[in-house]
Design an enzyme around this catalytic site. Structure first.
Site, PDB file in Angstrom:
ATOM      1  N   HIS A  40      11.390 -26.042  29.259  1.00 46.30           N
ATOM      2  CA  HIS A  40      11.018 -26.983  30.317  1.00 46.30           C
ATOM      3  C   HIS A  40      11.885 -28.237  30.209  1.00 46.30           C
ATOM      4  O   HIS A  40      12.197 -28.686  29.101  1.00 46.30           O
ATOM      5  CB  HIS A  40       9.532 -27.339  30.233  1.00 46.30           C
ATOM      6  N   SER A  73       7.244 -30.246  42.561  1.00 52.12           N
ATOM      7  CA  SER A  73       6.451 -30.743  43.691  1.00 52.12           C
ATOM      8  C   SER A  73       6.067 -29.644  44.672  1.00 52.12           C
ATOM      9  O   SER A  73       6.064 -29.859  45.891  1.00 52.12           O
ATOM     10  CB  SER A  73       7.192 -31.885  44.401  1.00 52.12           C
ATOM     11  N   LYS A 128       0.830 -29.139  31.440  1.00 51.75           N
ATOM     12  CA  LYS A 128       1.497 -30.205  30.658  1.00 51.75           C
ATOM     13  C   LYS A 128       0.482 -30.855  29.713  1.00 51.75           C
ATOM     14  O   LYS A 128      -0.409 -30.165  29.212  1.00 51.75           O
ATOM     15  CB  LYS A 128       2.173 -31.209  31.597  1.00 51.75           C
ATOM     16  N   GLU A 138      11.217 -31.225  30.476  1.00 49.99           N
ATOM     17  CA  GLU A 138      10.605 -32.307  29.687  1.00 49.99           C
ATOM     18  C   GLU A 138      10.820 -32.065  28.195  1.00 49.99           C
ATOM     19  O   GLU A 138      11.029 -33.009  27.430  1.00 49.99           O
ATOM     20  CB  GLU A 138       9.110 -32.419  30.047  1.00 49.99           C
ATOM     21  N   GLY A 163       7.471 -33.703  39.752  1.00 56.58           N
ATOM     22  CA  GLY A 163       6.548 -34.832  39.733  1.00 56.58           C
ATOM     23  C   GLY A 163       6.986 -35.995  40.614  1.00 56.58           C
ATOM     24  O   GLY A 163       6.447 -37.093  40.517  1.00 56.58           O
ATOM     25  N   GLU A 204      13.702 -25.190  38.166  1.00 53.83           N
ATOM     26  CA  GLU A 204      13.011 -26.455  38.403  1.00 53.83           C
ATOM     27  C   GLU A 204      14.037 -27.584  38.464  1.00 53.83           C
ATOM     28  O   GLU A 204      14.432 -28.121  37.419  1.00 53.83           O
ATOM     29  CB  GLU A 204      12.018 -26.738  37.266  1.00 53.83           C
ATOM     30  N   ASN A 226       1.389 -25.093  35.067  1.00 47.96           N
ATOM     31  CA  ASN A 226       1.807 -25.735  33.821  1.00 47.96           C
ATOM     32  C   ASN A 226       1.026 -27.041  33.756  1.00 47.96           C
ATOM     33  O   ASN A 226       1.358 -27.998  34.447  1.00 47.96           O
ATOM     34  CB  ASN A 226       3.320 -25.986  33.844  1.00 47.96           C
TER      35      ASN A 226
HETATM   36  P1  13P Z   1       5.172 -30.749  39.540  1.00 48.39           P
HETATM   37  O1  13P Z   1       4.602 -29.569  40.276  1.00 48.39           O
HETATM   38  O2  13P Z   1       4.116 -31.726  39.087  1.00 48.39           O
HETATM   39  O3  13P Z   1       6.320 -31.379  40.246  1.00 48.39           O
HETATM   40  O4  13P Z   1       5.755 -30.157  38.151  1.00 48.39           O
HETATM   41  C1  13P Z   1       6.591 -29.059  38.190  1.00 48.39           C
HETATM   42  C2  13P Z   1       6.786 -28.596  36.806  1.00 48.39           C
HETATM   43  O5  13P Z   1       7.426 -29.242  36.000  1.00 48.39           O
HETATM   44  C3  13P Z   1       6.157 -27.322  36.417  1.00 48.39           C
HETATM   45  O6  13P Z   1       6.633 -26.891  35.184  1.00 48.39           O
END
Ligand code: 13P
Length: 251
Positions: A96, A214, A11, A98, A174, A168, A9
Site C-alpha cells: 500500500h 476515493s 486502515k 501508505e 483519501g 491506487e 481497507n
Molecule cells: P480511499 O478510498 O479512502 O481514497 O482509500 C483508498 C485506499 O487507499 C484503499 O487502499
C-alpha cells in the site's frame, strides 16, 4: 475467468468492538443480496482472529493490511504471514502506498513479503500507483511497471493465481479526487499488458485488477464498467456498511 472483487481497507480505524460490529453489519447486508463480486474486508491485525471467527469467511473474505518481511524471531512488534494465516484470514494487502511512503517499504522488502505470504497460502492484494508529481511528469506508466517488475516478476505463473493487483493512484487516495473512468481503464489495460508480456495472455486475463482511490457508491459503477477494472480497493467508504454495499451493488 477472473473475479470481480470489492475489498475494504479499514486502515488504522475502528476499535476491536467497532470492527466486529462493522464486519457483522457487512455480513448481514451480504446475506440480503447475491453480490456479483467477491467481497473482502481488510482489517487491522488485532481484529483478524475475532472477525475471521465471527463471519462466514466463504461469504466475506478477511484480509490483513500488511505482514512482516521475516519468517519469525526477534522482530518486536511485527506480525508474520504465518500468524496472519493462523487467524483464518485468507488475504493480505501488501505494498500500500501508505506503507511505502510512511514505513519505508521498498520493492525489495515487498518482494520478501509477497514470497512469505504465498508460502503461507495467503492471497496477496498488491498495491501499485504513482504519486501526483510522477503523473504530472508523464512517468505514471514507467512507475507502475517498475513496481510490478521489481516485486512480482520473480514469481511463477502458478503463483500469479494468488495475486490480485490494486491500482491506487496516490493522488486519488483519501482526497476525494477520483481517477476518471478513462484514466483508470488506460492504466488497468497497461497493467494487464505488462503482465501478459511476461506471463502470457492466459495469466494476464485471469488476474483481477482493482481500482482504489476515493471510490464511492456515486462513481463505482462508472469505474467498474470498464473492461479492465475488476473491482475496487476501498478505504473511507469501507468504514460504513451502507456506503460499502453501495459499491458492492455497483456490480
Ligand atoms: P480511499 O478510498 O479512502 O481514497 O482509500 C483508498 C485506499 O487507499 C484503499 O487502499
Amino acid at each position: 475467468m477472473r473475479k470481480n472483487i470489492v475489498a475494504g481497507n479499514w486502515k488504522m480505524n475502528k476499535t476491536l468492538q467497532e470492527g466486529v460490529e462493522l464486519a457483522k453489519g457487512v455480513e448481514a447486508a451480504l446475506n440480503e443480496r447475491t453480490p456479483n463480486c467477491d467481497v473482502i474486508i481488510g482489517t487491522p491485525f488485532i481484529h483478524l482472529a475475532t472477525i475471521a471467527a465471527t463471519v462466514d469467511t466463504k461469504k466475506l473474505g478477511v484480509s490483513a493490511e500488511n505482514c512482516a518481511d521475516k519468517v519469525s524471531g526477534a522482530y518486536t512488534g511485527e506480525v508474520s504471514a504465518a500468524m496472519v494465516a493462523s487467524t483464518g484470514a485468507e488475504y493480505v494487502i501488501l505494498g500500500h502506498s501508505e506503507r511505502r511512503a510512511y514505513y519505508g517499504e521498498t520493492a525489495e522488502i515487498l518482494k520478501e513479503k509477497v514470497l512469505l505470504a504465498l508460502a503461507n497460502n495467503l492471497k496477496v492484494i498488491f498495491c501499485i500507483g504513482e504519486v501526483l508529481e510522477e503523473r504530472e511528469a508523464g512517468k505514471e506508466f514507467d512507475v507502475v511497471k517498475a513496481q510490478i517488475e521489481e516485486s512480482l516478476f520473480n514469481l511463477s505463473a502458478e503463483d500469479w493465481s494468488k495475486i490480485i493487483l490494486a491500482y491506487e493512484p496516490v493522488w486519488a487516495i483519501g482526497t476525494g479526487k477520483t481517477a476518471t473512468a478513462e484514466q483508470a481503464q488506460e492504466m488497468h489495460a497497461f497493467i494487464r499488458k505488462t503482465v501478459a508480456e511476461k506471463y502470457g495472455e492466459e495469466v494476464a486475463e485471469a488476474t483481477s485488477i482493482l481500482y482504489g482511490g476515493s471510490c464511492k457508491p456515486s462513481n463505482a459503477k462508472e469505474l467498474f464498467a470498464n473492461k479492465d477494472v475488476d473491482g475496487g480497493l476501498i478505504g473511507g467508504a469501507s468504514l460504513d456498511v451502507e456506503q460499502f454495499m453501495g459499491i458492492v451493488d455497483a456490480f
